[in-house]
Design a protein around this motif. Sequence first.
Motif, short mmCIF file in Angstrom:
data_model
loop_
_atom_site.label_atom_id
_atom_site.label_comp_id
_atom_site.label_asym_id
_atom_site.label_seq_id
_atom_site.Cartn_x
_atom_site.Cartn_y
_atom_site.Cartn_z
N ALA A 167 0.75 -1.10 0.10
CA ALA A 167 0.15 0.12 0.10
C ALA A 167 0.83 1.38 0.14
O ALA A 167 0.58 2.09 -0.71
N ARG A 168 1.95 1.20 0.70
CA ARG A 168 2.82 2.47 0.91
C ARG A 168 3.45 2.55 -0.50
O ARG A 168 3.73 3.82 -1.01
N TYR A 169 3.85 1.65 -1.26
CA TYR A 169 4.36 1.65 -2.39
C TYR A 169 3.33 2.28 -3.57
O TYR A 169 3.80 3.34 -4.32
N VAL A 170 2.38 1.60 -3.58
CA VAL A 170 1.23 2.11 -4.49
C VAL A 170 0.88 3.41 -4.40
O VAL A 170 0.73 4.48 -5.40
N ASP A 171 0.69 4.04 -3.22
CA ASP A 171 0.34 5.40 -2.81
C ASP A 171 1.46 6.28 -3.25
O ASP A 171 1.26 7.36 -3.54
N ALA A 172 2.71 5.85 -3.02
CA ALA A 172 3.84 6.75 -3.28
C ALA A 172 4.11 7.02 -4.89
O ALA A 172 4.15 8.16 -5.21
N GLU A 173 4.00 5.86 -5.61
CA GLU A 173 4.28 5.89 -7.13
C GLU A 173 3.16 5.90 -7.99
O GLU A 173 3.42 6.37 -9.23
N ARG A 174 2.01 5.22 -7.45
CA ARG A 174 0.75 5.31 -8.45
C ARG A 174 1.16 4.47 -9.58
O ARG A 174 1.01 5.44 -10.74
N PRO A 175 1.55 3.24 -9.78
CA PRO A 175 2.01 2.90 -11.08
C PRO A 175 0.81 2.23 -11.80
O PRO A 175 0.97 1.00 -12.29
N TYR A 176 -0.01 2.95 -11.93
CA TYR A 176 -1.55 2.31 -12.49
C TYR A 176 -1.46 2.22 -14.08
O TYR A 176 -2.19 1.29 -14.41
N ASP A 177 -0.24 2.67 -14.75
CA ASP A 177 -0.38 2.47 -16.05
C ASP A 177 0.91 1.58 -16.35
O ASP A 177 1.50 1.48 -17.58
N CYS A 178 1.41 0.67 -15.47
CA CYS A 178 2.53 -0.15 -15.73
C CYS A 178 2.09 -1.43 -15.61
O CYS A 178 1.59 -1.96 -14.42
N ALA A 179 2.36 -2.32 -16.47
CA ALA A 179 2.03 -3.80 -16.32
C ALA A 179 3.01 -4.19 -15.21
O ALA A 179 4.03 -4.03 -15.09
N GLY A 180 2.23 -5.12 -14.29
CA GLY A 180 2.68 -5.54 -13.10
C GLY A 180 2.76 -4.74 -11.99
O GLY A 180 3.14 -5.00 -10.68
N SER A 181 2.57 -3.29 -12.09
CA SER A 181 2.07 -2.32 -11.03
C SER A 181 3.34 -1.77 -10.51
O SER A 181 3.41 -1.73 -9.11
N PHE A 182 4.43 -1.57 -11.30
CA PHE A 182 5.51 -1.09 -10.40
C PHE A 182 6.30 -0.40 -11.64
O PHE A 182 6.19 -0.51 -12.90
N LYS A 183 7.21 0.64 -11.11
CA LYS A 183 8.17 1.34 -12.00
C LYS A 183 9.54 0.86 -11.47
O LYS A 183 10.09 1.59 -10.44
N CYS A 184 10.23 -0.26 -12.26
CA CYS A 184 11.72 -0.49 -11.77
C CYS A 184 12.43 0.69 -11.72
O CYS A 184 13.64 0.82 -11.07
N GLU A 185 12.39 1.87 -12.75
CA GLU A 185 13.30 3.04 -12.86
C GLU A 185 13.22 3.76 -11.58
O GLU A 185 13.68 5.03 -11.59
N GLY A 186 12.06 3.61 -10.76
CA GLY A 186 11.82 4.68 -9.53
C GLY A 186 11.99 3.71 -8.32
O GLY A 186 12.49 2.90 -8.14
N LEU A 187 10.98 4.00 -7.43
CA LEU A 187 10.84 3.21 -6.12
C LEU A 187 10.44 1.78 -6.30
O LEU A 187 10.74 1.14 -5.24
#
Length: 188
Positions: free
Chosen positions: A132-152
Motif C-alpha cells: 500500500a505504501r509503494y502504490v500510494d507513493a508511486e501510483r504505477p497504474y499505467d504499468c504492467a505488473g504495477s511497478f516502476k523499476c526505474e523508480g521506487l
Amino acid sequence: MLILASTSPYRRQLLERLRLPFQCVGPGTDERPRPAEPPADLAPRLAAAKAAAVAASRPDAWVIGSDQCADLEGRILGKPGGREAAIAQLAAASGRTVDFHTAVCLRRGDRVLAAADLTRVRFRRLDAAEIARYVDAERPYDCAGSFKCEGLGIALFEAIETRDPTALVGLPLIALTGLLREAGHAVP
C-alpha cells in the motif's frame, strides 16, 4: 524518417536516449489477448501489429512497434488502471517470479526486423502495508505488473535477470539499436 508507433511516455523517453529524430504516432491497435494466447506470444504479435498499423500509412518511414506482457505463471498481468488492482497484482507477485516478455518490431514497407527479450523479476515477500505504501507513493497504474523499476519499485525485488535493462521499462534499446543498424541507421 523514424516513427515510434506508441503513445507511451516511457517508450518515448527511452527512444530519446538514442538521439535520433523521431515522431510518435498512436497505432490504434487492439491490444487484447486472443483466447488461449500464451503470454510469450502476445508481445511479439502486438509489436508487429503496431508497426504494421502505422507503416500502412507511412510506407517511406521506418516504424518501431513495441509491446510488453507480464506473465505470472501463465496469467497475464496488464496495466492495473487503479489502486485496488495494483495492490492485488503486487500481492499476487509477492515472493514469486514474474516474466516480462518485451518485443520490438522495426518495419518499413514489406521489410520487417524483429527481436524479443525475456526479463525475470523475482519479487521479495511483500506485506500488505508495504504494498500500500509503494502504490500510494508511486501510483504505477499505467504499468504492467504495477511497478516502476526505474523508480521506487526497485525496492520490491530480490533480483532482476535480463540481457537488457531497458526492456523492463518497455522498449529493449539494445535489441532496437541492433535492428536500426541492420536497417542502415547510424547508432550512435
